[in-house]
Structures are given as structure tokens and as C-alpha cells.
Scaffold this motif. Structure first.
Motif, short mmCIF file in Angstrom:
data_model
loop_
_atom_site.label_atom_id
_atom_site.label_comp_id
_atom_site.label_asym_id
_atom_site.label_seq_id
_atom_site.Cartn_x
_atom_site.Cartn_y
_atom_site.Cartn_z
N TYR A 77 0.76 -1.18 0.02
CA TYR A 77 0.04 0.05 0.02
C TYR A 77 0.97 1.23 0.15
CZ TYR A 77 -3.34 -3.45 1.37
OH TYR A 77 -4.36 -4.74 1.63
N PHE A 78 1.99 1.22 -0.46
CA PHE A 78 3.16 2.26 -0.80
C PHE A 78 2.66 2.92 -1.83
CE2 PHE A 78 6.42 0.12 2.21
CZ PHE A 78 5.80 0.63 3.08
N TYR A 79 1.43 3.46 -2.12
CA TYR A 79 0.91 4.00 -3.42
C TYR A 79 1.89 5.15 -3.99
CZ TYR A 79 -3.33 1.40 -2.16
OH TYR A 79 -4.05 0.55 -1.76
N GLY A 80 2.62 5.70 -3.16
CA GLY A 80 3.45 6.95 -3.64
C GLY A 80 4.63 6.18 -4.33
N GLU A 81 5.09 5.29 -3.85
CA GLU A 81 6.17 4.43 -4.62
C GLU A 81 5.78 3.75 -5.85
OE1 GLU A 81 9.61 4.27 -3.32
OE2 GLU A 81 8.60 5.76 -2.45
N ALA A 128 9.73 22.72 -11.30
CA ALA A 128 9.05 21.33 -11.59
C ALA A 128 8.90 20.62 -10.61
CB ALA A 128 9.70 20.68 -12.94
N ALA A 129 10.05 20.16 -9.92
CA ALA A 129 10.13 19.37 -8.50
C ALA A 129 9.29 19.66 -7.56
CB ALA A 129 11.58 19.32 -8.08
N VAL A 130 9.22 21.21 -7.47
CA VAL A 130 8.31 21.59 -6.26
C VAL A 130 6.73 21.31 -6.82
CG1 VAL A 130 7.44 23.82 -4.83
CG2 VAL A 130 9.62 23.34 -5.43
N VAL A 131 6.51 21.71 -7.88
CA VAL A 131 5.23 21.45 -8.50
C VAL A 131 4.74 19.95 -8.40
CG1 VAL A 131 3.71 21.58 -10.48
CG2 VAL A 131 5.13 23.45 -9.94
N ILE A 132 5.64 19.10 -8.78
CA ILE A 132 5.32 17.65 -8.47
C ILE A 132 5.20 17.13 -7.33
CG2 ILE A 132 6.28 15.50 -9.19
CD1 ILE A 132 7.49 16.50 -11.94
N THR A 133 6.12 17.69 -6.31
CA THR A 133 5.96 17.30 -5.16
C THR A 133 4.69 17.59 -4.37
OG1 THR A 133 8.18 17.41 -4.89
CG2 THR A 133 6.94 17.23 -2.67
N VAL A 134 4.35 18.90 -4.48
CA VAL A 134 2.90 19.28 -3.95
C VAL A 134 1.78 18.57 -4.58
CG1 VAL A 134 1.29 21.49 -3.98
CG2 VAL A 134 3.67 21.89 -3.62
N LEU A 135 1.75 18.37 -5.92
CA LEU A 135 0.73 17.65 -6.49
C LEU A 135 0.51 16.22 -6.06
CD1 LEU A 135 -1.41 17.65 -8.90
CD2 LEU A 135 0.35 16.97 -10.37
N PHE A 137 1.36 15.02 -3.12
CA PHE A 137 1.13 15.14 -1.75
C PHE A 137 -0.22 15.01 -1.67
CE2 PHE A 137 -0.46 17.28 1.94
CZ PHE A 137 0.14 16.67 2.95
N PHE A 138 -1.12 15.65 -2.43
CA PHE A 138 -2.59 15.78 -2.35
C PHE A 138 -3.18 14.42 -3.14
CE2 PHE A 138 -1.85 20.26 -1.93
CZ PHE A 138 -2.36 20.56 -0.62
N VAL A 139 -2.39 13.95 -4.01
CA VAL A 139 -2.72 12.68 -4.56
C VAL A 139 -2.60 11.47 -3.65
CG1 VAL A 139 -2.46 10.92 -6.59
CG2 VAL A 139 -2.46 13.37 -6.96
N LEU A 140 -1.58 11.28 -3.08
CA LEU A 140 -1.09 10.63 -2.22
C LEU A 140 -2.01 10.40 -0.89
CD1 LEU A 140 2.69 10.15 -2.47
CD2 LEU A 140 0.81 8.98 -3.72
N GLN A 141 -2.44 11.77 -0.41
CA GLN A 141 -3.16 11.92 0.62
C GLN A 141 -4.70 11.28 0.39
OE1 GLN A 141 -4.30 15.91 1.82
NE2 GLN A 141 -3.52 15.64 3.89
N ALA A 142 -5.07 11.58 -0.98
CA ALA A 142 -6.42 11.27 -1.35
C ALA A 142 -6.50 9.67 -1.29
CB ALA A 142 -6.73 11.78 -2.49
N LEU A 143 -5.51 8.91 -1.74
CA LEU A 143 -5.29 7.57 -1.52
C LEU A 143 -4.94 6.75 -0.16
CD1 LEU A 143 -2.97 7.23 -4.95
CD2 LEU A 143 -5.71 6.62 -4.54
N ASN A 144 -4.94 7.59 0.85
CA ASN A 144 -4.38 7.19 2.14
C ASN A 144 -3.37 6.30 2.47
OD1 ASN A 144 -6.95 8.34 3.34
ND2 ASN A 144 -8.29 6.59 2.33
N THR A 145 -2.36 6.78 1.74
CA THR A 145 -0.97 6.26 1.48
C THR A 145 -0.45 6.20 2.85
OG1 THR A 145 -0.75 7.30 -0.54
CG2 THR A 145 1.10 6.36 0.30
N THR A 146 0.07 4.87 2.93
CA THR A 146 1.07 4.67 4.21
C THR A 146 2.16 5.59 4.21
OG1 THR A 146 0.12 2.40 4.15
CG2 THR A 146 2.24 2.84 5.59
N ASN A 147 2.48 5.91 5.48
CA ASN A 147 3.86 6.97 5.56
C ASN A 147 3.88 8.14 4.50
OD1 ASN A 147 4.83 5.06 7.52
ND2 ASN A 147 5.67 3.96 6.10
N SER A 154 9.84 10.81 -1.21
CA SER A 154 10.38 9.74 -2.17
C SER A 154 9.94 10.15 -3.64
CB SER A 154 9.88 8.45 -1.71
OG SER A 154 10.44 7.42 -2.84
N VAL A 155 8.84 10.69 -3.78
CA VAL A 155 8.38 11.14 -4.93
C VAL A 155 9.35 12.21 -5.49
CG1 VAL A 155 6.58 12.27 -6.49
CG2 VAL A 155 6.08 10.41 -4.95
N LEU A 156 9.73 13.10 -4.56
CA LEU A 156 10.80 14.30 -4.77
C LEU A 156 11.81 13.76 -5.28
CD1 LEU A 156 11.57 17.16 -4.97
CD2 LEU A 156 11.84 17.00 -2.21
#
Length: 389
Positions: A77-81, A128-135, A137-147, A154-156
């Protein structure tokens, strides 16, 4: 095969061997039954060794590893990874593979030409790195990502590593090293709950050691490549007006003609304007099978090719706003039919796009009547008017 194996240094064999043995030993000691982890870890360790050498094989293995690790991350469930490796790392590794194959150092496909990023590109990269990181964060938060926080970081770091690798910057290793540290922390937390996941911690420790070596080796490569070019080619006197590699690539790809300069049988410089196509780091021309140009090429393979991208005369300022590129290298007739057909197809698609059927018919009809010339680039520079800075 012998030549390939000899190209791997003792320190590289040592790092790879210790990494793989450690991964395997810890896998069996802690009775991990997820063999996907084991295979993926070995592929990753092997990929990083080749990446640290600037060898495109590393990018191919990185694509394979990204798929493996994406599947592993999904199971935890490490959806970010998972999103990072399948949706970003794998596609960028494909881009990197193409970029590395198109930019070999002096024609050596087993060593990529190290690139230096401009200040402008660094600024755009950081934005681009800042924009992608912020984007994310909210996507992973919506997916209830572990850690969540660790996954976002890690995305950054993954984006930084992947982009800098594709752009052939030695600082790619710093991005990967930062990502390794993040993953060591993340898998250490997982191992605290289940000790069988400790092999993944060992895996990323091994990756960190390899990435550290990668940064050192790429720094050495960069110095050697620059030293080799400086010995053979003069440095640009007005260096502030020198074009960055990204702009040189753009000029090569989108212009339609240039001037080839060669030496004929009588020792005279012979310059001829030609249509061309730039592909896989090489320049191709089509030609009749005989003539002054062909005789000159047989006489001397050394050549230059000049492209004028901008020629804007400014009468009131007594100057010209110019932008041009000059490539130095070796030119020769292509004898391989497959390479010739690929080059003529690229030429046709460049000058006669969106007509693939008609183009193929013409190629089949005249493929024995034309000849393809290949220009292997050894050194290339671009310069612009100071007013364009």
C-alpha cells in the motif's frame, strides 16, 4: 563478451558482488518467501552498476527494476512508491535510454557523454520538482497512502534522480542517494513490524553505496571527457556566447539544411550545402553514388558540418543577430543496408511528414539508386550573438 567483462573494473565487480551476496544472504537468513523482492533487488543492484559507468544497459535494467518495485510497493500500500516507479521512473528511464544512446562519448555507445545543465534549466528543474511534490502530496493523501510524508519525499527524490539521469548530469547520483536514504527509513519502519522485510533495507543500503560510487565515477568521467576534448579542439574564446547542449540539439533537430566541409583529392576544402537528419546522435545525408563529394570523403574522413539557425541582419546597429552550430567529426559512406534504409526513412519523414505510404513506395522504388552518408560527431559547439543572451 570478453571485452564487455573487461570493461567492468575491479571496484565495480567488488561493489556488485558484495551487494548481491548481502541481498541473497539476508533474504534467506530472515526466511523471506517473496522472491519478487529478491529478483528485483538483484536487477536494481546490477542496473546501478551500469548506470554508474554511464552505460545505457543500466537504463534498460532500470526500466525492468521500476516495474518490479512498483508491484512490490503496491503489495504494501505504498501507493506513492508505486505511482512514482510505474508512472514516472519507468517512463523517464525510457527517455534516458534513448537520450544516452543518442549521446555517446566519441561514438562509444558503452559510455554516455556527460552533460552540464545551464542555470536556466536548473531553475526550471527545481520549479518542476516543487510542483510535482505538492501535486503528489494531495494525490497520495487522497489515496490514504501509508507513511504519507516519507512517500511524498520519495516522489521528490525519485523525480530529481530520474530527470538528472535522463539529462546526463553527474548529480543524478545525489538524487538517487537521497532516495535511497528515504527508502532505507521507510523499509526500516516496515521491518520493525516484520523482520522479514529487513532484506529490503539491506538492498537500499547497497544501492546507496553504488550511487556514491556513481557520483565519484561520473565526476571522473566528466573531467576525462572535457580534458580529451580540450586537447583536440580549441575552447571558445567568447565562452559566454556558447550555446547549451539543449539548444544545440534543438538546432540540429529542427533545421533543414547545413554545409558539409571536407577535403578533396587535391587538398582543397570542399563545402557543399546538404539536407540532413539528426538521429541517434548522428547526422545522415543522402547522395548520388559518385561525384566530387564522394571522392573527397574517400580521400579524408575528417569533416565539419555547420548549421545557421539565425541570421538576422541589424543595419541600424551594424551587426547581425546570429545563432549557429558547428559539428566536428568523421564522415563515411554507410554500407549496411538496414542502417541506410532507416536513415532514408528518417529523412523522408522529416521532409515529407504524414505521408508514410507514399514514402515507403518511393524508398522501395529507389533504394538501390541512392547512397547514405553518416557523420559521427566527436565534438560540437554552438554560438550566438551577444545581443541574444
Amino acid at each position: 563478451m570478453k571485452k564487455f567483462l573487461k570493461s567492468i573494473t575491479l571496484i565495480e565487480w567488488s561493489i556488485w558482488s558484495i551487494s548481491v551476496i548481502s541481498i541473497i544472504v539476508f533474504f534467506y537468513v530472515f526466511k523471506n518467501t517473496q522472491y519478487l523482492y529478491l529478483v528485483g533487488s538483484i536487477i536494481g543492484a546490477t542496473a546501478l552498476i551500469f548506470v554508474s559507468k554511464g552505460n545505457p544497459i543500466g537504463q534498460f535494467l532500470t526500466i525492468v527494476f521500476s516495474v518490479f518495485y512498483g508491484i512490490i510497493s503496491y503489495s504494501f500500500y505504498f501507493y506513492g512508491e508505486m505511482i512514482t516507479y510505474l508512472g514516472m521512473s519507468a517512463p523517464i528511464a525510457l527517455w534516458a535510454l534513448i537520450s544516452w544512446l543518442r549521446n555517446p562519448f566519441k561514438g562509444n555507445k558503452s559510455e554516455v557523454k556527460v552533460n552540464t545543465l545551464s542555470r536556466k534549466e536548473w531553475c526550471l528543474f527545481l520549479i518542476a520538482a516543487v510542483v510535482i511534490t505538492v501535486l503528489f502530496f494531495f494525490v497520495l493523501q487522497a489515496l490514504n497512502t501509508t507513511n504519507l510524508i516519507i512517500s511524498t519525499v520519495s516522489v521528490l527524490t525519485s523525480f530529481m534522480a530520474a530527470y538528472l539521469t535522463a539529462r546526463r548530469s553527474r548529480f543524478y547520483a545525489i538524487g538517487y542517494g537521497a532516495n535511497d536514504i528515504v527508502l532505507i527509513v521507510m523499509w526500516s519502519m516496515a521491518s520493525y513490524e516484520n523482520i522479514t522485510y529487513l532484506p529490503m533495507v539491506i538492498c537500499f543500503i547497497a544501492f546507496f553505496v553504488t550511487d556514491t560510487y556513481g557520483f565519484i565515477n561520473w565526476s571522473i568521467m566528466n573531467k576525462k571527457q572535457k580534458a580529451g576534448e580540450e586537447k583536440m579542439f580549441q575552447k571558445m574564446r567568447r565562452f559566454k556566447q556558447e550555446l547549451q547542449q539543449t539548444e544545440i540539439d534543438r538546432i540540429l533537430r529542427f533545421n533543414t539544411s547545413g554545409v558539409l566541409a571536407i577535403i578533396d583529392n587535391n587538398g582543397y576544402p570542399y563545402t557543399v550545402p546538404l539536407s540532413y537528419v539528426f538521429t541517434n546522435g548522428k547526422i545522415y545525408f543522402h547522395s548520388a553514388k559518385s561525384g566530387h563529394k564522394i571522392d573527397a570523403i574517400k580521400n579524408c574522413k575528417k569533416a565539419t558540418f555547420c548549421i545557421i539557425d539565425k541570421d538576422d541582419v541589424q543595419p541600424e546597429k551594424y551587426t547581425t543577430f546570429y545563432k549557429s552550430v558547428i559539428a566536428f567529426g568523421n564522415v563515411e559512406v554507410v554500407n549496411d543496408m538496414d542502417e541506410s534504409l532507416l536513415a532514408i526513412k528518417e529523412l523522408g519523414e522529416k521532409y515529407y511528414p504524414d505521408h508514410s505510404n507514399e514514402l515507403q513506395k518511393e524508398i522501395e522504388k529507389f533504394k538501390t539508386a541512392f547512397l547514405i552518408i553518416r557523420f559521427d560527431i566527436e565534438h560540437i559547439t554552438g554560438k550566438q550573438a551577444i545581443e541574444l543572451l
